[in-house]
Write an enzyme that holds these catalytic residues in place. Structure first.
Site, PDB file in Angstrom:
ATOM      1  N   ASP A 226       5.013  -5.886  -3.717  1.00  7.59           N
ATOM      2  CA  ASP A 226       4.800  -5.721  -5.151  1.00  7.59           C
ATOM      3  C   ASP A 226       4.274  -7.054  -5.663  1.00  7.59           C
ATOM      4  OD1 ASP A 226       4.768  -4.733  -7.740  1.00  7.59           O
ATOM      5  OD2 ASP A 226       6.792  -3.919  -7.651  1.00  7.59           O
ATOM      6  N   TRP A 227       3.747  -7.063  -6.867  1.00 10.03           N
ATOM      7  CA  TRP A 227       3.033  -8.225  -7.376  1.00 10.03           C
ATOM      8  C   TRP A 227       3.999  -9.401  -7.608  1.00 10.03           C
ATOM      9  CZ3 TRP A 227       0.409  -4.691  -5.648  1.00 10.03           C
ATOM     10  CH2 TRP A 227      -0.960  -4.554  -5.805  1.00 10.03           C
TER      11      TRP A 227
END
Length: 836
Positions: A226-227
């Site tokens: 995920d970012w």
């Protein structure tokens, strides 16, 4: 292809280039020497974030409420077609985490409901649809990311994210189940989550990524972060992370990637084995080939060699914009080509969006069969037969507000609610408000419509209610992702009550409609999940209640189709509606305040979430999981359970590998091959694979984890994508007759629940195994004409009839005692029962 790649090319395709460095929310760089393109990764599960002329589909919770496999597949296929036409290589969806442990969880609406089987079916059908269209799907968020508070380092002022502490059995039987189904369906990418799991970051947890995903579940694709969920460099690569997104390091746009040049250095100095970087690159390339993106007709090369690649920018709405907006490069070009990807005519995706929204609309109360309504008003009416039937529509949620895109990422609750907020939301091309659709549907020659698009009816506004024969009140409840907040709601809901004084609006309308409540009131709720209805559900004036979830762009039209009976009321609850938040137990409560520098959340309830919790503690919900009313009636009969294969404790031995992984040279290349080329122009904060100098490479002994080089015994639960193939061998065939006993065509969801035998003792640990009262194990949505009957068969597999044994590290089927097989229309309406 990977054999021909240089080291820097392998690093290029496994590292993002940095937030806003290119046009998509996630971008990799190409391996130009072998013709492998840069990849565009784009949110999200509801539609295409930051794009124009694309469909705002109903949210995951609404898709789940349809219980319709065909619609789930079609939604994935249409979504992917739009992505492909916009030049998106990888869709960041579907979401199956959060599962929905806590009903107030901020992002529950992105997924399909808190049952692993419903989640697994919906996710796998969407994945098949997405990848059949040639786009890489992403199963997310892996795993146990069940609340937004403290989900991410620094986002909540703490240096570390929350740790979800979970036992092995609970992990396998609840939270991992839909990921296993997704892998069995062939998903090409999985996104690891922000949180820690048992105090190890999910994106750096070798047990989860190497042990469970890649060994036990046989995952063949790549794991992306995920970012900013990656919190280490070499350690996370060794733990199984294959791609970092968006490429930045520990902070947004810091230009200090934990992969990128650090991955190159780690490989050159021997810290990261060549086998691992080769495996990372192979997994990305294999995913690309798997979905057919090597087809140059379907996926043309980007400029200057072709017209492919993204034709939109996530960072500007203007036609001309920066090519690399997060850098110091001021080069501009046509970044938004405004290509309409919504389809036309019979292939207009709004048609599909409306069908999903209508089938995901759940009718939970219908006293006196007030619904469906007549567009002409009722057939009989007291008083003057020439007098118009008077309908009043109330509530901000009925109207357009300031427009559907008034707030960034939909991070406010105003107007009618079509979506939650965050990266899973999209730019609405349009949003049909309920008021507009109802005004169009009613016959104005016989029906008079008035409206008040506010939740505050003036004290002197009783005249707006007293002369109405029918009053329709609209209320809602919103939530979203942790990087935004609204009106004191910091992503996770603070409670389960309707927002913006919705309860008071309904109470006022129900008590005064028609003068002293002599009129009829219908309540429509748009919400991200369960809403407590207790303050008004039993009022005499409230005749009907509709839970319309999050319907997307065709909101009003879909609702009108249900209200007027154009389609049957066929949605079924994908969650339990309790009478209070406390009804969901301790495990259902958000941790709103940190209990340490590393907040700890123990999943002590184990398997008992949502209906499993209600059943275990004999709590009467307001409306149970799987419940929903129809405009017709159905009868279940003639249940037969046929044994296809006898009981046996363990699945067949893990099969030998069907193929060997590709072999590559393990020779470490010369550092000089990875130095920035002479005269290379570097953009600020952009992530490159190159090192600055050969002198950057310092050799030493990397502190590998103890046992890293030991040969591990493969999991007996593995052997193929999704797990041991024998887990999916049918053992029971459940056959039931369903008859439409009503006067019109309608749809019913046939639901099959399994209750395990009593007194099961695990022979590997000696412990008594506790089971939920019943668990959903299969379903099928059926449409029947009035008087029509149909025989439905649903097969139950070994996995459906097994529990996870922590002692054996395998699925075990109880061989003593009797299973109960129950079939019906909800988790608490199961008229047909049999034993095995």
């Amino acid at each position: 292809m990977v054999k021909k790649m240089t080291l820097v090319e392998k690093v290029n395709i496994t590292s993002g280039v940095g937030w806003s460095q290119d046009l998509c929310v996630g971008n990799t760089a190409p391996a130009t020497g072998v013709g492998f393109p840069a990849l565009c990764l784009q949110d999200g599960p509801l539609g295409l974030r930051f794009t124009d002329h694309s469909t705002a589909f109903p949210a995951g919770v609404t898709v789940g409420a349809t219980w319709n496999r065909d619609l789930m597949y079609k939604k994935g296929r249409a979504h992917a077609l739009e992505a492909k036409l916009k030049g998106v290589s990888i869709l960041l969806g579907p979401a199956m985490g959060p599962l929905g442990r806590m009903p107030a969880g901020g992002r529950n609406w992105e997924a399909f409901g808190p049952d692993p089987v419903l989640q697994g079916v919906a996710a796998s059908e969407e994945i098949k649809g997405i990848q059949d269209e040639g786009v890489i799907a992403t199963a997310k968020h892996f795993i146990a990311n069940e609340q937004e508070h403290f989900r991410q380092s620094y986002e909540w002022g703490l240096p570390n994210a929350l740790s979800s502490n979970i036992d092995d059995r609970t992990l396998h039987e609840l939270y991992l189940w839909p990921f296993a189904d997704s892998i069995k369906a062939g998903v090409a990418s999985i996104m690891c989550s922000y949180n820690l799991v048992n105090n190890s970051y999910a994106c750096g947890n070798s047990k989860l990524m190497n042990g469970i995903l890649k060994d036990e579940l046989g995952f063949q694709g790549f794991i992306q972060s995920d970012w900013l969920a990656q919190r280490s460099g070499v350690a996370s690569a060794l733990a199984g992370l294959d791609m970092t997104m968006p490429g930045d390091g520990l902070r947004w746009m810091d230009g200090a990637s934990l992969f990128g040049p650090r991955l190159t250095e780690a490989t050159l100095n021997g810290s990261l084995p060549m086998e691992r970087i080769n495996d990372m690159a192979t997994r990305v390339v294999a995913a690309w080939y798997q979905v057919g993106q090597d087809n140059k007709t379907q996926w043309p090369a980007p400029p200057p060699k072709g017209k492919g690649g993204p034709n939109f920018s996530s960072f500007t709405d203007k036609k001309i914009g920066l090519l690399h907006p997060g850098s110091d490069d001021k080069t501009k070009a046509e970044v938004n080509k405004f290509i309409d990807v919504q389809g036309k005519g019979n292939k207009f995706h709004g048609r599909l969006a409306k069908q999903i929204a209508s089938e995901g609309t759940v009718l939970v109360k219908n006293d006196g069969n007030i619904l469906p309504l007549s567009k002409l008003g009722p057939k009989t009416k007291k008083g003057d037969q020439n007098e118009k039937y008077k309908v009043g529509i109330y509530g901000e949620d009925a109207g357009p507000g300031d427009g559907p895109n008034a707030c960034p990422d939909r991070s406010c609750n105003q107007g009618t609610l079509g979506s939650g907020w965050g990266s899973g939301a999209v730019e609405f091309p349009y949003l049909v408000p309920p008021l507009k659709a109802l005004e169009s549907a009613f016959d104005h020659d016989s029906v008079d419509i008035s409206s008040l698009l506010s939740n505050d009816i003036p004290i002197k506004g009783s005249s707006l209610l007293h002369d109405r024969d029918l009053c329709i009140a609209f209320i809602n409840s919103d939530s979203g992702e942790g990087f935004e907040s609204w009106n004191g709601i910091r992503a996770d809901r603070n409670d389960l009550y309707p927002q913006k004084k919705g309860d008071k609006l309904v109470q006022r309308v129900a008590r005064e409609c028609g003068g002293k409540g002599n009129g009829d009131t219908i309540v429509v709720v748009h919400a991200v999940g369960p809403v407590v209805l207790e303050r008004w559900i039993d009022l005499a004036g409230v005749k009907a209640v509709i839970l319309a979830n999050l319907p997307g762009e065709e909101s009003g039209n879909a609702l009108a189709d249900v209200l007027f009976g154009v389609v049957d009321a066929s949605g079924r609850l994908p969650y339990t509606v309790g009478r209070s938040l406390d009804d969901y137990g301790d495990g259902g409560q958000i941790l709103y305040y940190p209990n340490g520098v590393v907040p700890q959340q123990d999943f002590k309830e184990r398997l008992y979430i949502d209906y499993r919790h209600f059943d275990k503690h004999n709590i009467m919900p307001r409306f149970e999981f799987g419940f929903g009313l129809s405009y017709t009636t159905f009868e279940f009969s003639n249940l037969t359970v046929t044994e296809k294969k006898p009981k046996s404790a363990l699945p067949a031995p893990r099969p030998d590998a069907a193929a060997s992984p590709p072999s590559y040279s393990t020779d470490i290349p010369e550092p000089s091959t990875a130095v920035f080329p002479p005269g290379f122009r570097r953009l600020r904060n952009r992530i490159y694979p190159y090192i600055r100098s050969v002198s950057d490479i310092k050799h030493g002994q990397y502190p590998y984890p103890k046992g890293y080089f030991d040969i591990q015994t493969p999991s007996p639960a593995g052997g193929a994508q999704g797990g041991n193939p024998d887990l999916f061998t049918p053992h029971l065939s459940v056959n039931i007759s369903l008859k439409n006993t009503g006067a019109r065509k309608g749809m019913q969801v046939v639901q099959v629940y399994v209750s395990f035998p009593d007194g099961v003792i695990d022979d590997s640990t000696g412990e008594k195994i506790d089971f939920p009262v019943r668990q959903l194990r299969g379903f099928e949505k059926i449409e029947l004409d009035a008087g029509e009957s149909q025989s439905i068969t649903i097969e139950l597999t070994r996995r459906d009839l097994s529990y996870w044994s922590r002692g054996r590290g395998n699925w075990v089927m109880p061989t003593k005692g009797k299973f109960s097989i129950s079939v019906g229309s909800s988790s608490r309406n199961l008229p047909a029962n049999a034993e095995w």
